[in-house]
Design a protein around this motif. Structure first.
Motif, mmCIF file in Angstrom:
data_model
loop_
_atom_site.group_PDB
_atom_site.id
_atom_site.type_symbol
_atom_site.label_atom_id
_atom_site.label_comp_id
_atom_site.label_asym_id
_atom_site.label_seq_id
_atom_site.Cartn_x
_atom_site.Cartn_y
_atom_site.Cartn_z
ATOM 1 N N ASP A 348 -6.604 5.175 10.149
ATOM 2 C CA ASP A 348 -5.690 4.089 10.498
ATOM 3 C C ASP A 348 -6.229 2.798 9.874
ATOM 4 N N ALA A 349 -5.341 2.042 9.237
ATOM 5 C CA ALA A 349 -5.701 0.746 8.640
ATOM 6 C C ALA A 349 -4.443 -0.090 8.504
ATOM 7 N N PRO A 350 -4.516 -1.381 8.748
ATOM 8 C CA PRO A 350 -3.335 -2.246 8.578
ATOM 9 C C PRO A 350 -2.884 -2.271 7.125
ATOM 10 N N ASP A 351 -1.583 -2.414 6.943
ATOM 11 C CA ASP A 351 -1.048 -2.474 5.588
ATOM 12 C C ASP A 351 -1.477 -3.730 4.843
ATOM 13 N N ASP A 352 -1.797 -4.809 5.599
ATOM 14 C CA ASP A 352 -2.160 -6.072 4.955
ATOM 15 C C ASP A 352 -3.666 -6.272 4.854
ATOM 16 N N LEU A 353 -4.431 -5.196 4.954
ATOM 17 C CA LEU A 353 -5.884 -5.285 4.838
ATOM 18 C C LEU A 353 -6.276 -4.964 3.396
ATOM 19 N N TRP A 354 -7.009 -5.895 2.753
ATOM 20 C CA TRP A 354 -7.368 -5.766 1.346
ATOM 21 C C TRP A 354 -8.879 -5.874 1.171
ATOM 22 N N PHE A 355 -9.417 -5.025 0.316
ATOM 23 C CA PHE A 355 -10.831 -5.084 -0.058
ATOM 24 C C PHE A 355 -10.972 -6.001 -1.270
ATOM 25 N N LEU A 356 -11.913 -6.958 -1.222
ATOM 26 C CA LEU A 356 -12.138 -7.887 -2.321
ATOM 27 C C LEU A 356 -13.081 -7.230 -3.330
#
Length: 465
Positions: A348-356
């Motif tokens: 599970d992970a939010p759709d708006d979570l981004w790895f830099l």
């Protein structure tokens, strides 16, 4: 960035507003004081001119008859009314240099009183006979303040000079000056307030391009854009051009480092592979030693090249990776790999979570953690990725396997430890995770999972939405 942020942080606007406001208040206060003083001097000059006219009338109407001073029959009408606020009197200078009022040569308005005469007035008038002297004194009424004008005059046929004194209540002038000062203070206060508001608006509007530039630079740093693209005033264009050139230079440097790292990898791996192949074709004690040491060399090369590549990529800007997309892809792949074992991966992970950072690096981090969990767990793997702060995300991978004891966890996370050898069963993947996470200034933490096995917790830089 630090210089730009230092120049554009809100305290600069506050300091500019405070300095400008202080200058406005000081300038307006000085201007108000100067205007009040000028108005007061003008009012006093007008006041003294009226008194001088009264003295001129007195002098013109005064006559000398048989050595006696005869006052004019009619002077100012106000001076005929008792305590009217308009007064006059004629004083003579005695041989000893003193002054005394001549009897019956005073206005009716004085009502059996006399004007105050300073002790040194005769000497001051005698020093410059043609110049009248004005001074303030108490009036005949209680609490009354009058302004007195005195003039030295000599008459033909009279041995001693005369001093003509005219006085008038100065309180109306004081009230007039006070009213002007009050009106001026209110007007200048409103003007100052308007100017301060104008300064605040002007500062905010003037610094808005700098604030926008700071925001856009931050977006480049967080990976949302690759260069500055906003329209800025001509004064800021050289700065934006230099910043874009700096970003392009950094990207070019990173690409050059990647190329060097790749060339080095090929240059080292080929001779090592040849050594291992030749040793395999000639069995014996020497071949075994060569094979083992060549394998160690290959692992060390992989280890350091992996860290070098990750460090080079972590310095680049404009790279961001969707966490949910990578986890979904890895979960599907690993479930097929561990199909015979029956492992299910719950992620599970939010759709708006981004790895830099780059997709390949995040896939290695998450993929090794999930592969280890599938390999050493029994049937269930749980993966959770959440935002751990404004600039950090937390990836947690848990399994239902045997896990590690607290002592083993401490040992495998020690800096510089060979994770694949220090803790049996932890897998080589932990070493890769530790190397890549530290290259991105992140961290690796091991703990107990709620499923009963090992929990791998990785903190990594997060890109803004």
């Amino acid at each position: 960035m630090s210089l730009l942020e230092g120049l554009t942080r809100p305290s600069l606007a506050r300091r500019l507003v405070i300095l400008a406001s202080g200058g406005i208040v000081a300038a307006l206060a000085i201007a108000a004081v100067v205007l009040a003083l000028l108005f007061q001097q003008a009012a006093l000059r007008r006041f003294d001119a009226n008194l001088s006219d009264l003295i001129d009338n007195l002098i013109a109407g005064t006559t000398i008859e048989q050595g006696e001073v005869v006052a004019p029959a009619l002077t100012d009408l106000r001076a005929l009314r008792a305590l009217s606020g308009r007064y006059w009197e004629i004083a003579e200078v005695t041989p000893d240099g003193k002054m005394r009022a001549v009897e019956e040569l005073t206005s009716r308005s004085l009502y059996q009183s006399e004007l105050y005469i300073p002790p040194d007035l005769a000497q001051r008038l005698q020093a410059d006979p043609g110049k009248p002297i004005a001074y303030d004194a108490p009036g005949p009424q209680p609490g009354e303040r009058v302004r007195v004008l005195a003039r030295w005059t000599t008459f033909y046929g009279l041995k001693q000079p005369l001093v003509f004194l005219a006085a008038e209540d100065s309180r109306p002038v004081d009230r007039e000056v006070l009213g002007f000062v009050t009106a001026t203070a209110v007007a200048f206060g409103l003007l100052g307030l308007g100017l301060i508001v104008a300064v605040i608006v002007q500062v905010r509007v003037g610094l808005r391009p700098l604030f926008r530039l700071r925001t856009e630079v931050a977006e480049v740093r967080r990976g949302k854009t690759e260069r500055l693209q906003g329209a800025y005033p001509s004064e800021l264009r050289p700065l934006t051009d230099e910043l874009n050139a700096l970003v392009a230079h950094n990207q070019e440097t990173v690409e050059r480092q990647r190329t060097h790292v790749g060339n080095l990898a090929h240059a080292l791996k080929t001779p090592i592979s040849v050594m291992i192949t030749e040793a395999a074709q000639r069995p014996g004690p020497l071949a075994d030693v060569v094979t083992r040491q060549a394998d160690v060399m290959r692992q060390q090369v992989d280890h350091h090249l992996r860290r070098a590549r990750a460090a080079a990529r972590s310095q680049g800007q404009g790279e961001r990776t969707s966490v949910a997309e990578v986890l979904d892809e890895l979960a599907r792949t690993l479930e097929r790999i561990f199909r015979d074992k029956g492992v299910t991966i719950d992620w599970d992970a939010p759709d708006d979570l981004w790895f830099l950072g780059e997709r390949q690096d995040f896939m290695e981090i998450a993929g090794n953690a999930m592969e280890n969990a599938g390999k050493f767990g029994r049937r269930k793997v749980r993966v959770r990725a959440v935002a751990d702060g404004p600039e950090t995300l937390r990836l947690t991978v848990e399994d239902d396997g045997p896990g590690l004891t607290p002592d083993q966890r401490e040992e495998v996370v020690q800096r510089g430890a060979r994770l694949d050898e220090s803790a049996p069963g932890s897998g080589l993947g932990l070493s890769i995770i530790d190397e890549l996470s530290r290259a991105y200034r992140g961290s690796l933490e091991l703990g107990g999972a709620s499923l009963g096995g090992l929990a791998v917790i990785v903190r990594l830089p997060r890109a803004a939405d």
